[in-house]
Structures are given as structure tokens and as C-alpha cells.
Write an enzyme that holds these catalytic residues in place. Structure first.
Site, PDB file in Angstrom:
ATOM      1  N   LYS A  32       0.655  -1.236   0.014  1.00 12.80           N
ATOM      2  CA  LYS A  32      -0.156   0.104   0.013  1.00 12.80           C
ATOM      3  C   LYS A  32       0.790   1.290   0.113  1.00 12.80           C
ATOM      4  CE  LYS A  32      -0.972   0.321   5.066  1.00 12.80           C
ATOM      5  NZ  LYS A  32      -0.111   1.818   5.383  1.00 12.80           N
ATOM      6  N   THR A  33       1.983   1.329   0.605  1.00 13.95           N
ATOM      7  CA  THR A  33       2.990   2.467   0.742  1.00 13.95           C
ATOM      8  C   THR A  33       3.358   2.507  -1.028  1.00 13.95           C
ATOM      9  OG1 THR A  33       3.616   2.011   2.955  1.00 13.95           O
ATOM     10  CG2 THR A  33       4.925   3.425   1.684  1.00 13.95           C
ATOM     11  N   ASP A 222      -4.086   7.370   4.643  1.00 15.54           N
ATOM     12  CA  ASP A 222      -3.661   6.112   5.019  1.00 15.54           C
ATOM     13  C   ASP A 222      -4.102   5.392   6.325  1.00 15.54           C
ATOM     14  OD1 ASP A 222      -1.980   3.664   4.580  1.00 15.54           O
ATOM     15  OD2 ASP A 222      -0.322   4.491   5.259  1.00 15.54           O
ATOM     16  N   GLU A 223      -4.256   3.964   6.458  1.00 18.32           N
ATOM     17  CA  GLU A 223      -4.803   3.661   7.629  1.00 18.32           C
ATOM     18  C   GLU A 223      -6.172   3.975   7.969  1.00 18.32           C
ATOM     19  OE1 GLU A 223      -3.185   0.969   8.291  1.00 18.32           O
ATOM     20  OE2 GLU A 223      -1.224   1.127   8.331  1.00 18.32           O
ATOM     21  N   GLN A 253      -7.492  -5.120   9.616  1.00 18.57           N
ATOM     22  CA  GLN A 253      -6.293  -4.740  10.558  1.00 18.57           C
ATOM     23  C   GLN A 253      -6.768  -3.907  11.336  1.00 18.57           C
ATOM     24  OE1 GLN A 253      -2.151  -4.986   8.898  1.00 18.57           O
ATOM     25  NE2 GLN A 253      -3.378  -4.852   6.902  1.00 18.57           N
ATOM     26  N   ARG A 612       2.638 -10.807   9.965  1.00 17.97           N
ATOM     27  CA  ARG A 612       3.775 -10.280  10.382  1.00 17.97           C
ATOM     28  C   ARG A 612       4.776 -11.111   9.917  1.00 17.97           C
ATOM     29  NH1 ARG A 612       2.108  -6.052   9.511  1.00 17.97           N
ATOM     30  NH2 ARG A 612       0.188  -7.403   9.310  1.00 17.97           N
TER      31      ARG A 612
END
Length: 677
Positions: A32-33, A222-223, A253, A612
Site C-alpha cells: 500500500k505504501t 492512509d490506515e 487490521q 507479520r
């Protein structure tokens, strides 16, 4: 032209969709970044002025990373405005964005533009003073609870207090009223106020909203699943007219509901933007397919979610290891043994392994076992550098120079080093300030009130008042380029601040370390002094420190070390090998989840922990665990039953089992490789 050939089809679609509302559902590890940075560069490439682009994220670290990545994609000349000056996109946190707006317009709300931003420590100090007057028997837990409730009340309204006892709600409302009056008297705001005051500014002054909306015509967030009610309102107001809003997030998330995040902001976006285009990023670049299949299977047990299915072009990977231990000490030892086994037999060094746990208390037996085995580790979330007493003292001085009405900062430094202003004297001054609606600094400057003290104390009060006044006048009169660092160094020497630190420390080395902490912090001021007046430089410096929530890592952390981290802190990180401990009912899911109906969020937390891991994933639980010195029976987490059995292998006896020729060969190859280093 920006080369988009490295993007997959869904990433490319997200980058090229630049007009109108867009929702990018970015699963864990789906890049996504990368998409946000390429999308920003693509906007500029397609003629959107960089200064009209706003990207909002939750951490300064993420903002800096995006800015650096964009700089590599976009030539410098693309940033020039009509006057030939460089004007980059604004990439910031919510709080930094609001500070920028408030510094320009907060006087419309009756504040001065040199307002002070209270840290959490400042807020707790203010609340402690208020509660000591209205609520007997207050302890630290009460104050922190009220602090949390006030934050929730500010951001999410009265609904956020539902389920709390009536007396607690009543106390919170009483404290809030006095707390806000106290902040206002000091020309101070807290973190929640930064957003709430910006909202108030937009609602009461439409011309300000019009100017900001016209400036930021292309907005990315974002987020987005982590936004709360006030952040949601802020973005909607800014994007309401042009509707060029791109939100990036993953409802799977969303793990911060306990601090006000509202997953509904992402799930219900179509209610506010019916024309929104939804793009799913499902190709994962991080984990093996076994890890992804486990994550997908677990999260499907949450009913209210946007369906996604993570997949990867990587290998199938090893099965997920599951171990059962008779106690938390045995679990800790088992994890340590496995860490060493992986390091020696499979070449996975310490720094590529992480131990994840649900609660901080779980780290104690693990730390003990790691120390016994002489394995280096970094415990994420230790004391912040900026929470050290000498740094808090330094910042209190600087805040007082900017705004002497800031009672919290002034009271911290008034007798530090000792100046004959005892706690009793300061309490009396504070009482006078509250009685007359003045700041402590103002009270100190009134001869009539000074006369209420003994002559010796009167002299001390007058001397301190004159010290702060003269320092502030000096800084106000000094030009751009003034040697602020040299002046501050001389100030702390002549005021015997350093000498006092030396007297307080048991060893010269400890004192020297504390003084060097102060000096190294002050050196970061230098970048502001060449282009700003001294007070402006101090304001920018303090703003950067206060808003930068990522400066909490200790510089002494070892690079070659195992990471110990809570599940809530691990989002956004990745490790080749992850050990998740404490997979038991009452820990994960937490015991509170049944009372508070947050089982879905606990499951999302497990999903975040699973994703993770890049290559190896190990889970463990205990049959009993010590609580308050007593062994208490434990039951396996219900989430373990949600994992497909064919993806799991029992690893209890793995380390003592006879090695296969392949494992033995790898074991000795790794030993020889380490010997040759």
C-alpha cells in the site's frame, strides 16, 4: 513519465484512478505504501500542482518514508510553483496538519497563535492538580482512566462513556470542564484539541474551510480503518466540495477500537460517497502461502468485513508450528531454544526473529529466559527518550520562554535547580492563580500578592519572575540567525542547571550522560535557527518533538537482537520468523472481550500477528500460568481451533527429535559459515 511496469494490475488501477472518491482495500503486505507514493507521483505527472496534494497518515515515520520515496520518483523541477519556489505535496499526520492550520487561523477562536501543545505528561499533571481538589483519594490509575475517558469523550461524544458507572461519568464531565478552562488560561491545547479546534474553526468560519479545501484538492488518507469520529469529520469537510478523496486501509487490521478508532468509517464509506470506486489489493509480497491461508481462514470468522483473499506467488512454505507447555517459564524456555535452533540449524539470525505477545506482563519470563541464554533482545515500547526527566526539564524551560502562562511547564522549572521556591510556596501561588483566574506567572508579578510571603520567599519569587521575563524579552528582541544554542548553553551553565544534575547523580558518568542528552537534543535546534527568529525556532522545535510519536527508540538498542513486541505495536512491521506466545483464552482473546463484545477485534489482532511473519510462524500456549504467584489452569485459545489442521505441525518434541540428513547438513553448513566470518 512515471514507470508503472513494476506494479501489478490492481496496484496500477489504484495509481491511475486519480479523480473522484476511491477506496483502496490493501490487505497485509500488499504494497500500500508503494501505491500511495506512486499515486502521488502520478498525480503530479498528470498536471496536478504538488501543493494541492495532501496525504495524511498516522505516524511521522510513515510520512517521512512516503516523502522520501516520492522525492525519488518526481524530478525536483516538477515541484516549482509559479514563483519558481519549491512547493512539495503535504504529507503529514492528522495532528501536524491541524497544527499547520491552527497556527494560521486559531486567533479566530480567541487563542493566541503561539499556543503550547500539551504532551500526555503535561495533561496528566494538569488532571492531577484538578482531581486533587475535587476528588479525594485519587491515585495514578484514576488519573489515567479519567485522561482516557476525556479523550474518548472529546473525540466520540457521550456515547463513548456508555457502560461506565454513573459516578465515573459524572466525575469525568466535572473534570473536563475544569481541565478545558485550565488549558485555555495557559493558551494551551492538547492532542485531541488540535483536531477538535480545527473542526470548530471550519464549522464557525466557512471562509477558512473554503481556503483549506481549495488548497488541498486531492486528499489521500492512509490506515483509514484507524480513524476516529473527529478525524472522519475533518476529512469529510476538507473533501466535501471536490470529492477527490482516496482512502487506503484494511478493515481486517482495525485493532485500535479501544482508543476510539471506528471501523465503520471504512465499512460504511458508500453512505457518504455513493460513487466511490473500490479497488482490492490482494497479492501479498511478504508471506508464504501457508501463512496467508491460515490468516484468510481465521479472519473469515468475522461476519462484518469486506471480503478479501490474500495470495502470493511465493513458495508454499513450512507448516505453522504449534507447541504446548506446562507453564509460562517452560514456554519462555521453549521459545528461546527454538530461536537458537533456527539460528544455528537454519541460519535465521536473532535480528530476523520476533516474539509477539498480547499483554506487556507476558514479557517477564521471556526476558528472563533470553538473559539466561545470553541472547540479545530489544523490547519495543520501553521508556521514550523524551520521557527522561532531564529532557522533560529542558522542554519545560523552552515552553516557558515561549509562553510563561503555561503553568505546568513553569511550575516544573520554578525550583529546578533550587531557587528558594518550595513546594508549599508553589502550591500557594497555584491556589492564588486559580482563585483569581490568572496564570502563576501573572500572580508572581503582582507585588500585592508577593507581600503575602516572607521576605526571603518574596525575593525568590521576584527573582524568578524577572529571570523568565528578561529571557523572554531577550529572545523576542533577537533577530534571525541569533546564536540560540550558545545562549541556551550559557543560560543552563549560569543557572547551575548542569551543576544541579551533577549533584543529584551518584556517579559522574551518569550525570555526564544526562547532560549530553540535553546537549544532543539542543543540537537539533540548529536547523531552525538560520531562517527563523529565536522564539519561532523554539516553537518549530517543540512542535516537531511533540508531534513526532516515533522518537521512542533507545539509541543503545542492539542491531543483532531478537525483537520483543506487543501485537498492538507490531502493525506495519514484518519479520522472517515470528513466535506468538500465550495463545490462551483470557489472553488472546483477552478476558475483557466477552464483557465488551470485542471478540472480532481480538481476532483481527491475531490476524495482524499472523501476517507479520514472512517465512516461519510458531504458536504456543500453556496448560497453566502463574498469576499473583499462584498457578492457574489455562485453556487453548478458540482461535487455534479456527486454523486449518492441515497447516499445523506439532513442534513440542521437534528440537529433541532425530535430525534428518538434510537438517543435519544445513546445521553443520551454518556452523562452518559462522566460523569463517
Amino acid at each position: 513519465m512515471i514507470n508503472l511496469s513494476s506494479l501489478n494490475p490492481q496496484q496500477r488501477e489504484a495509481v491511475e484512478t486519480i479523480h473522484g472518491p476511491v477506496m483502496i482495500l490493501a490487505g497485509a503486505g500488499t504494497g500500500k505504501t508503494r501505491v500511495i507514493t506512486y499515486r502521488t507521483a502520478y498525480l503530479i505527472e498528470n498536471g496536478i500542482p504538488p501543493w494541492q496534494i495532501l496525504a495524511v497518515t498516522f505516524t511521522n515515520k510513515a510520512a517521512r518514508e512516503m516523502q522520501e520515496r516520492i522525492a525519488k520518483l518526481v524530478p525536483r523541477e516538477k515541484y516549482k510553483n509559479a514563483q519558481g519556489k519549491i512547493a512539495r505535496p503535504l504529507i503529514s499526520t492528522f495532528h501536524s496538519l491541524c497544527v499547520r492550520i491552527l497556527r494560521m487561523y486559531i486567533d479566530r477562536l480567541g487563542y493566541k497563535k503561539n499556543f503550547v501543545i500539551y504532551t500526555e505528561s503535561d495533561q496528566l499533571s494538569t488532571l492531577r492538580k484538578i482531581m486533587s481538589h475535587i476528588h479525594a483519594g485519587t491515585d495514578k490509575a484514576d488519573i489515567r482512566r479519567i485522561h482516557s475517558l476525556i479523550s474518548n469523550l472529546k473525540n466520540n461524544g457521550l456515547d463513548s462513556l456508555r457502560g461506565h458507572p454513573a459516578d465515573v461519568v459524572s466525575l469525568t464531565e466535572r473534570v473536563l470542564s475544569k481541565y478545558e478552562s485550565s488549558l485555555r488560561a495557559c493558551n494551551a491545547v492538547d492532542f485531541d484539541d488540535l483536531i477538535l479546534l480545527t473542526l470548530k474553526l471550519f464549522q464557525e468560519h466557512p471562509d477558512v474551510l473554503e481556503e483549506c479545501s481549495k488548497l488541498y484538492q486531492y486528499i489521500m488518507v492512509d490506515e483509514y480503518q484507524d480513524t476516529n469520529s473527529s478525524q472522519f469529520q475533518l476529512i469529510n469537510l476538507l473533501a466535501g466540495k471536490h470529492r477527490n478523496l482516496c482512502v487506503v486501509g484494511d478493515d481486517d487490521q482495525s485493532i485500535y477500537g479501544w482508543r476510539g478508532a471506528q471501523i465503520s468509517n471504512l465499512l460504511d464509506l458508500e453512505k457518504f460517497y455513493p460513487e466511490v470506486k473500490i479497488i482490492k489489493l490482494e497479492q501479498n509480497y511478504r508471506s508464504t502461502n501457508i501463512i496467508l491461508k491460515a490468516a484468510n481462514t481465521v479472519i473469515r470468522n468475522n461476519a462484518r468485513r469486506r471480503s478479501k483473499n490474500l495470495w502470493s506467488q511465493q513458495e508454499t512454505g513450512d507448516k505453522i508450528g504449534l507447541s504446548t507447555y506446562e507453564s509460562d517459564e517452560e514456554e519462555a524456555q521453549g521459545v528461546v531454544d527454538r530461536i537458537e535452533h533456527l539460528r544455528i540449524a537454519r541460519g535465521v539470525p536473532w535480528e530476523k526473529q520476533a516474539i509477539l505477545f498480547r499483554t506487556n506482563q507476558q514479557s517477564r519470563p521471556i526476558e528472563t529466559a533470553l538473559r539466561k541464554a545470553r541472547i540479545k533482545y530489544n523490547l519495543i515500547g520501553g521508556q521514550s527518550f523524551f520521557d527522561r526527566s532531564e529532557i522533560k526539564d529542558l522542554l519545560a524551560y523552552l515552553k516557558t520562554f515561549i509562553n510563561p502562562q503555561d503553568d505546568i511547564s513553569l511550575l516544573r522549572i520554578a525550583n529546578n535547580p533550587p531557587r528558594g521556591l518550595s513546594d508549599v510556596t508553589l502550591e500557594r501561588l497555584l491556589g492564588l492563580s486559580q482563585e483569581h483566574g490568572k496564570s502563576v506567572y501573572e500572580v508572581m508579578g503582582v507585588p500585592e500578592w508577593q507581600s503575602m510571603f516572607f521576605q526571603r520567599t518574596r525575593n525568590s519569587i521576584a527573582a524568578f519572575y524577572e529571570l523568565i521575563t528578561s529571557c523572554r524579552n531577550k529572545l523576542m528582541a533577537s533577530p534571525v540567525g541569533f546564536d540560540l544554542l550558545g545562549w541556551l548553553e550559557e543560560f543552563f551553565v549560569t543557572q547551575e542547571f548542569y551543576a544541579y544534575i551533577k549533584r543529584c547523580e551518584k556517579t559522574a558518568e551518569a550525570a555526564d550522560n544526562r547532560i549530553e542528552n540535553i546537549r544532543s537534543t539542543l543540537r537539533t535546534l540548529e536547523k531552525f535557527t538560520n531562517h527563523h527568529s529565536p522564539l519561532e525556532a523554539l516553537e518549530l522545535f517543540l512542535e516537531e518533538i511533540t508531534l513526532d510519536d516515533d522518537r521512542n527508540e533507545d539509541n543503545t538498542q542492539s542491531e543483532n537482537a531478537v525483537t520483543l513486541i506487543t501485537m498492538h505495536s507490531c502493525k506495519g512491521l514484518e519479520y522472517p520468523c515470528v513466535h506468538i506466545v500465550g495463545m490462551e483464552e483470557g489472553i488472546l482473546p483477552h478476558a475483557r472481550s466477552k464483557i465488551q463484545d470485542t471478540l472480532d477485534e481480538e481476532r483481527r489482532l491475531f490476524y495482524v500477528a499472523i501476517t507479520r511473519a514472512k517465512k516461519f510462524l510458531y504458536l504456543s500456549h500453556c496448560t497453566q500460568r502463574k498469576r499473583y504467584g499462584e498457578a492457574v489452569p489455562c485453556h487453548p485459545s478458540q482461535f487455534l481451533r479456527e486454523l486449518p489442521p492441515d497447516l499445523i505441525t506439532r513442534t513440542d518434541a521437534e528440537l529433541s527429535a532425530q535430525a534428518t540428513p538434510e537438517v543435519a547438513s544445513a546445521f553443520f553448513a551454518n556452523i562452518f559459515a559462522q566460523i569463517r566470518k
